[in-house]
Write a protein that holds these residues in place. Structure first.
Motif, PDB file in Angstrom:
ATOM      1  N   TYR A  29       0.908  -1.057  -0.089  1.00 33.94           N
ATOM      2  CA  TYR A  29      -0.031  -0.093   0.146  1.00 33.94           C
ATOM      3  C   TYR A  29       1.057   1.276   0.074  1.00 33.94           C
ATOM      4  O   TYR A  29       0.726   2.157  -0.675  1.00 33.94           O
ATOM      5  N   SER A  30       1.785   1.473   0.907  1.00 34.37           N
ATOM      6  CA  SER A  30       2.563   2.741   1.175  1.00 34.37           C
ATOM      7  C   SER A  30       3.419   2.979  -0.108  1.00 34.37           C
ATOM      8  O   SER A  30       3.365   4.228  -0.282  1.00 34.37           O
ATOM      9  N   ASN A  54      -9.440   8.729  -3.012  1.00 34.48           N
ATOM     10  CA  ASN A  54      -7.994   8.635  -2.420  1.00 34.48           C
ATOM     11  C   ASN A  54      -7.519   7.119  -2.854  1.00 34.48           C
ATOM     12  O   ASN A  54      -8.312   6.223  -3.082  1.00 34.48           O
ATOM     13  N   LYS A  55      -6.357   7.009  -2.649  1.00 34.51           N
ATOM     14  CA  LYS A  55      -5.678   5.764  -2.691  1.00 34.51           C
ATOM     15  C   LYS A  55      -5.911   4.613  -1.736  1.00 34.51           C
ATOM     16  O   LYS A  55      -6.375   3.545  -2.224  1.00 34.51           O
ATOM     17  N   LYS A  56      -6.565   5.228  -0.410  1.00 32.47           N
ATOM     18  CA  LYS A  56      -7.084   4.113   0.644  1.00 32.47           C
ATOM     19  C   LYS A  56      -8.486   3.647   0.053  1.00 32.47           C
ATOM     20  O   LYS A  56      -8.557   2.444  -0.007  1.00 32.47           O
ATOM     21  N   GLN A  57      -9.320   4.438  -0.396  1.00 34.18           N
ATOM     22  CA  GLN A  57     -10.560   4.050  -0.950  1.00 34.18           C
ATOM     23  C   GLN A  57     -10.442   2.913  -2.136  1.00 34.18           C
ATOM     24  O   GLN A  57     -11.028   2.057  -2.120  1.00 34.18           O
ATOM     25  N   PHE A  59      -7.784   0.924  -2.607  1.00 36.21           N
ATOM     26  CA  PHE A  59      -7.040  -0.051  -2.013  1.00 36.21           C
ATOM     27  C   PHE A  59      -8.104  -1.115  -1.351  1.00 36.21           C
ATOM     28  O   PHE A  59      -8.242  -2.409  -1.754  1.00 36.21           O
ATOM     29  N   LEU A  60      -9.142  -0.366  -0.380  1.00 33.04           N
ATOM     30  CA  LEU A  60     -10.215  -1.105   0.155  1.00 33.04           C
ATOM     31  C   LEU A  60     -11.313  -1.707  -0.809  1.00 33.04           C
ATOM     32  O   LEU A  60     -11.730  -2.948  -0.593  1.00 33.04           O
ATOM     33  N   ASP A 120      -2.220   3.895   7.679  1.00 34.89           N
ATOM     34  CA  ASP A 120      -3.699   4.387   6.921  1.00 34.89           C
ATOM     35  C   ASP A 120      -4.506   3.332   6.851  1.00 34.89           C
ATOM     36  O   ASP A 120      -5.926   3.733   6.812  1.00 34.89           O
ATOM     37  N   ILE A 121      -4.281   2.325   6.599  1.00 33.25           N
ATOM     38  CA  ILE A 121      -5.364   1.094   6.346  1.00 33.25           C
ATOM     39  C   ILE A 121      -5.423   0.000   7.282  1.00 33.25           C
ATOM     40  O   ILE A 121      -6.409  -0.902   7.350  1.00 33.25           O
ATOM     41  N   GLU A 124      -8.912  -0.654   9.327  1.00 33.46           N
ATOM     42  CA  GLU A 124     -10.043  -1.149   8.459  1.00 33.46           C
ATOM     43  C   GLU A 124      -9.677  -2.378   8.116  1.00 33.46           C
ATOM     44  O   GLU A 124     -10.539  -3.452   7.957  1.00 33.46           O
TER      45      GLU A 124
END
Length: 207
Positions: A29-30, A54-57, A59-60, A120-121, A124
């Protein structure tokens, strides 16, 4: 939340998904770069963030999508009318091998996601993994013929011991993969080792 992306034609969706899976699976992720994802997918960065905030959304979303696809195929293949516990678990291992051959990139991404400890993740992902484990254990154990197990041991404790055994087996492989960047999980070896544990556990807990 993802309606704009899901309204795209399937070809464009697949280009974005495949590019993102490749980048996250290779770099985690990072270190994954949205610049590389949009370059591979052939879209603008602005368009990617039009579909995902964003990148987090992103990825999830990918994690949920991959798990859903693999789980759907898994439960289409497994015979839940089989009431012998160890036969059902053996089925599970064999089906996972089949799915691994069918979806190698998806499995690599999911493995990486399970190991990823990016701040960041992390919260979750831990929540999602706990929920998945709870759901899958419930389904796999449903309808099992408990009469085959010894009467002098609490059946729930037996299930916990068996679950912990195979969770630990899986965790050890994930730990090696995390510790050694070029380590590839040998699923055939894992399957063979699991079979050795089956034999021991059958002797311990069946009548």
């Amino acid at each position: 939340m993802y309606s704009k992306f899901l309204n795209l034609d399937s070809e464009k969706q697949n280009r974005i998904i495949n590019a993102a899976i490749k980048e996250f699976a290779q770099k985690g992720y990072s270190n994954a770069s949205t610049n590389e994802i949009v370059k591979e997918a052939g879209i603008s960065k602005g368009l990617l963030f039009h579909y995902f905030q964003n990148k987090k959304q992103l990825f999830l979303f990918l994690f949920d999508s991959c798990v859903e696809l693999i789980s759907d195929d898994f439960y289409k293949k497994i015979d839940l009318t089989e009431t012998d516990f160890f036969q059902r678990i053996r089925q599970s291992v064999l089906i996972k091998m089949e799915l691994l051959a069918q979806y190698p990139d998806l499995f690599k991404f999911v493995e990486k996601a399970y190991m990823d400890d990016a701040a960041d993740i992390q919260a979750e992902m831990q929540k999602k993994i706990r929920e998945l484990n709870h759901i899958n254990i419930g389904k796999i154990y449903e309808g099992i013929d408990v009469s085959k197990f010894r009467d002098d041991i609490d059946i729930q404790k037996i299930f916990k011991i068996i679950t912990w055994t195979f969770e630990k087996l899986s965790d050890e492989e994930l730990y090696k993969a995390k510790l050694l960047p070029n380590y590839e999980i040998d699923y055939q070896k894992v399957q063979k080792e699991a079979e050795e544990y089956f034999e021991i556990l059958i002797k311990c807990f069946y009548k």
